[in-house]
Motif scaffolding. Structure first.
Motif, PDB file in Angstrom:
ATOM      1  N   LEU A  19       0.633  -1.164   0.137  1.00  0.00           N
ATOM      2  CA  LEU A  19       0.107   0.054   0.055  1.00  0.00           C
ATOM      3  C   LEU A  19       0.882   1.159   0.051  1.00  0.00           C
ATOM      4  CD1 LEU A  19      -2.778   1.193   0.270  1.00  0.00           C
ATOM      5  CD2 LEU A  19      -2.718   1.078   2.520  1.00  0.00           C
ATOM      6  N   SER A  23       1.058   3.881  -3.090  1.00  0.00           N
ATOM      7  CA  SER A  23       0.637   5.169  -2.770  1.00  0.00           C
ATOM      8  C   SER A  23       1.859   6.172  -3.426  1.00  0.00           C
ATOM      9  CB  SER A  23       0.160   5.348  -1.366  1.00  0.00           C
ATOM     10  OG  SER A  23      -0.864   4.519  -1.132  1.00  0.00           O
ATOM     11  N   ASP A  26       1.612   6.550  -6.897  1.00  0.00           N
ATOM     12  CA  ASP A  26       0.705   7.537  -7.429  1.00  0.00           C
ATOM     13  C   ASP A  26       0.829   8.892  -7.178  1.00  0.00           C
ATOM     14  OD1 ASP A  26      -0.954   5.211  -7.537  1.00  0.00           O
ATOM     15  OD2 ASP A  26      -2.136   5.494  -5.730  1.00  0.00           O
ATOM     16  N   LYS A  45      -7.139   7.682   2.829  1.00  0.00           N
ATOM     17  CA  LYS A  45      -8.258   7.628   1.827  1.00  0.00           C
ATOM     18  C   LYS A  45      -8.211   6.046   1.505  1.00  0.00           C
ATOM     19  CE  LYS A  45      -8.151  12.176  -0.163  1.00  0.00           C
ATOM     20  NZ  LYS A  45      -7.717  13.044  -1.017  1.00  0.00           N
ATOM     21  N   LYS A  46      -7.189   5.536   1.004  1.00  0.00           N
ATOM     22  CA  LYS A  46      -7.135   4.112   0.646  1.00  0.00           C
ATOM     23  C   LYS A  46      -7.566   3.000   1.789  1.00  0.00           C
ATOM     24  CE  LYS A  46      -3.803   4.556  -3.171  1.00  0.00           C
ATOM     25  NZ  LYS A  46      -2.689   4.058  -3.807  1.00  0.00           N
ATOM     26  N   LYS A  47      -7.019   3.289   3.141  1.00  0.00           N
ATOM     27  CA  LYS A  47      -7.240   2.412   4.148  1.00  0.00           C
ATOM     28  C   LYS A  47      -7.611   3.425   5.533  1.00  0.00           C
ATOM     29  CE  LYS A  47      -5.152  -1.453   6.556  1.00  0.00           C
ATOM     30  NZ  LYS A  47      -6.026  -2.036   6.701  1.00  0.00           N
TER      31      LYS A  47
END
Length: 90
Positions: A19, A23, A26, A45-47
């Motif tokens: 992750l 990230s 990104d 936001k993702k987790k």
């Protein structure tokens, strides 16, 4: 003999390491660097339940340093010893 960092990383779920890596991908600039503040926001936001304290680290930076998968760059901002911290994959 196990070192403390080996113990720390063994507790960190490989999914969390992925992750972080995803990230950073990104967010990274043309040189591969991502601003730590932006990285923290994207991780949440993702987790949404992500918290470095769940892994025994008071701050995300300490968690990142323990993984030995990322390069940390602390840059002077020019303001009262404030540093901007950037991360990239090794």
């Amino acid at each position: 003999i196990k070192t403390q960092s080996n113990n720390a990383i063994s507790k960190i779920d490989p999914k969390i390491i992925k992750l972080f890596a995803d990230s950073i991908s990104d967010l990274e600039d043309e040189n591969g660097w991502a601003f730590l503040g932006d990285l923290g926001n994207l991780m949440l936001k993702k987790k949404p339940d992500f918290d470095s304290r769940n892994y025994g680290f008071p701050k995300m930076l300490a968690l990142l340093k323990s993984m030995d998968k990322f390069v940390i760059d602390e840059r002077e901002s020019g303001k009262n010893n404030i540093k901007h911290i950037y991360v990239r994959r090794k």
